[in-house]
Enzyme design. Structure first.
Site, PDB file in Angstrom:
ATOM      1  N   ASP A   8       0.855  -1.185   0.000  1.00 42.27           N
ATOM      2  CA  ASP A   8       0.000   0.000   0.000  1.00 42.27           C
ATOM      3  C   ASP A   8       0.890   1.233   0.000  1.00 42.27           C
ATOM      4  O   ASP A   8       2.101   1.145   0.244  1.00 42.27           O
ATOM      5  CB  ASP A   8      -0.923  -0.001   1.226  1.00 42.27           C
ATOM      6  CG  ASP A   8      -1.973   1.103   1.200  1.00 42.27           C
ATOM      7  OD1 ASP A   8      -2.209   1.684   0.121  1.00 42.27           O
ATOM      8  OD2 ASP A   8      -2.549   1.404   2.258  1.00 42.27           O
ATOM      9  N   SER A   9       0.270   2.377  -0.242  1.00 46.84           N
ATOM     10  CA  SER A   9       1.018   3.636  -0.170  1.00 46.84           C
ATOM     11  C   SER A   9       1.384   3.989   1.257  1.00 46.84           C
ATOM     12  O   SER A   9       2.358   4.700   1.508  1.00 46.84           O
ATOM     13  CB  SER A   9       0.182   4.770  -0.769  1.00 46.84           C
ATOM     14  OG  SER A   9      -1.023   4.919  -0.042  1.00 46.84           O
ATOM     15  N   CYS A  72      -4.527  -1.125  -1.984  1.00 49.84           N
ATOM     16  CA  CYS A  72      -4.706   0.315  -2.188  1.00 49.84           C
ATOM     17  C   CYS A  72      -5.680   0.481  -3.345  1.00 49.84           C
ATOM     18  O   CYS A  72      -5.405   0.001  -4.457  1.00 49.84           O
ATOM     19  CB  CYS A  72      -3.361   0.964  -2.520  1.00 49.84           C
ATOM     20  SG  CYS A  72      -3.455   2.699  -3.024  1.00 49.84           S
ATOM     21  N   GLU A 150      -3.436   7.343   9.188  1.00 49.13           N
ATOM     22  CA  GLU A 150      -1.984   7.201   9.360  1.00 49.13           C
ATOM     23  C   GLU A 150      -1.574   7.675  10.750  1.00 49.13           C
ATOM     24  O   GLU A 150      -0.783   7.025  11.444  1.00 49.13           O
ATOM     25  CB  GLU A 150      -1.256   8.025   8.292  1.00 49.13           C
ATOM     26  CG  GLU A 150      -1.360   7.488   6.887  1.00 49.13           C
ATOM     27  CD  GLU A 150      -0.295   6.463   6.564  1.00 49.13           C
ATOM     28  OE1 GLU A 150       0.807   6.538   7.136  1.00 49.13           O
ATOM     29  OE2 GLU A 150      -0.577   5.581   5.732  1.00 49.13           O
ATOM     30  N   CYS A 181     -11.278   3.246   0.568  1.00 46.79           N
ATOM     31  CA  CYS A 181      -9.829   3.369   0.762  1.00 46.79           C
ATOM     32  C   CYS A 181      -9.462   2.457   1.909  1.00 46.79           C
ATOM     33  O   CYS A 181     -10.147   2.447   2.942  1.00 46.79           O
ATOM     34  CB  CYS A 181      -9.455   4.823   1.080  1.00 46.79           C
ATOM     35  SG  CYS A 181      -7.724   5.047   1.565  1.00 46.79           S
ATOM     36  N   HIS A 183      -7.281   2.644   4.043  1.00 46.99           N
ATOM     37  CA  HIS A 183      -6.964   3.349   5.289  1.00 46.99           C
ATOM     38  C   HIS A 183      -8.188   3.490   6.188  1.00 46.99           C
ATOM     39  O   HIS A 183      -8.075   3.499   7.412  1.00 46.99           O
ATOM     40  CB  HIS A 183      -6.432   4.757   4.988  1.00 46.99           C
ATOM     41  CG  HIS A 183      -4.989   4.815   4.617  1.00 46.99           C
ATOM     42  ND1 HIS A 183      -4.535   4.511   3.365  1.00 46.99           N
ATOM     43  CD2 HIS A 183      -3.892   5.144   5.346  1.00 46.99           C
ATOM     44  CE1 HIS A 183      -3.225   4.655   3.327  1.00 46.99           C
ATOM     45  NE2 HIS A 183      -2.813   5.046   4.518  1.00 46.99           N
TER      46      HIS A 183
END
Length: 263
Positions: A8-9, A72, A150, A181, A183
């Site tokens: 993932d990013s 992602c 994050e 997403c 995240h």
């Protein structure tokens, strides 16, 4: 022992890792994230493809990987064809869970919460047209929510007032939210609280885990204590004490640097 690479990013793919690990705890996992290129939703497509190909190819060869998960949504809509043409192992991507949300919604009014890039993609339009043509689909593209997720894994509390303001356009309009997403499942509880009224919240983590399990074949599901699950980051490994603690709780080793070259 089977080996799975999850990419993932940032740390969002950890939500997918947790779903897969719950089903297959005896697989060895390599989790890699490209902090040096974060956020992917704001990168040109050519750069995103180049970065993903470099990191994934490097780790597939280094660890003799059996299957890759691109955890992602932004990367999945762009990179999968290139990866699948160059690798000889299965590559699994993620897509927004629009189909199950449309089936679940009683009011036929759903909200897609994703990155700015994902909400604008033609691929997303195709998913809506194919699976939610009978629904009103409202979209919010937010990089800020990615930053909140994050930060949470680094020990920083989610700013609930700001989160409520981001979601406020959907008040009284929808009954289901698609977390488009990877995240966002990391702050699923905060999203539910910030929305203020009961709402269905759907992500694709379980579906991805089921797909990985099917592709890897019949594996005896048992917990193996001596498996070492690795974590890599493309950026310099600094100030990660809180994040490393979160990784430890997820049965992942402390972050190692990939020493990613400048492109």
């Amino acid at each position: 022992m089977k080996r799975v690479l999850i990419f993932d990013s940032g740390v969002g793919g950890l939500s997918v890792y947790q779903e897969i690990y719950a089903q297959l705890p005896n697989v060895q996992y390599v989790y890699a994230f490209d902090d040096a290129g974060f956020p992917y939703g704001e990168l040109p497509e050519t750069e995103l493809i180049t970065r993903t190909m470099h990191i994934v190819s490097l780790l597939v060869e280094r660890h003799n990987i059996d299957l890759v998960v691109i955890a992602c949504n932004t990367a999945s809509t762009i990179v999968l064809p290139t990866l699948r043409s160059r690798l000889t192992i299965p590559v699994v991507g993620v897509v927004p869970a629009i189909k199950p949300a449309a089936l679940l919604s009683e009011r036929k009014a759903i909200g897609l919460l994703a990155t700015p890039a994902t909400v604008k993609r033609e691929y997303t339009d195709q998913l809506v047209s194919q699976f939610a043509s009978d629904c009103d689909v409202h979209r919010i593209g937010s990089t800020r929510l990615v930053e909140m997720a994050e930060a949470k894994l680094r020990g920083i509390a989610v700013p609930m007032k700001e989160l409520s303001e981001i979601l406020s356009p959907w008040q009284d309009k929808i009954d289901s939210i698609v977390l488009g997403c990877t995240h966002f499942p990391l702050i699923k509880g905060e999203i539910a609280d910030a929305f203020g009224v009961p709402v269905n919240i759907i992500d694709s983590g379980l579906a991805i885990a089921n797909r990985v399990k099917a592709l890897l074949g019949e594996i005896e599901v048992r917990r193996v204590d001596n498996v070492v699950n690795l974590t890599y980051n493309s950026a310099a490994v600094n100030h990660h004490a809180a994040l490393n603690q979160s990784l430890k709780e997820m049965k992942l080793e402390a972050i190692q640097s990939l020493n990613y070259p400048k492109l």
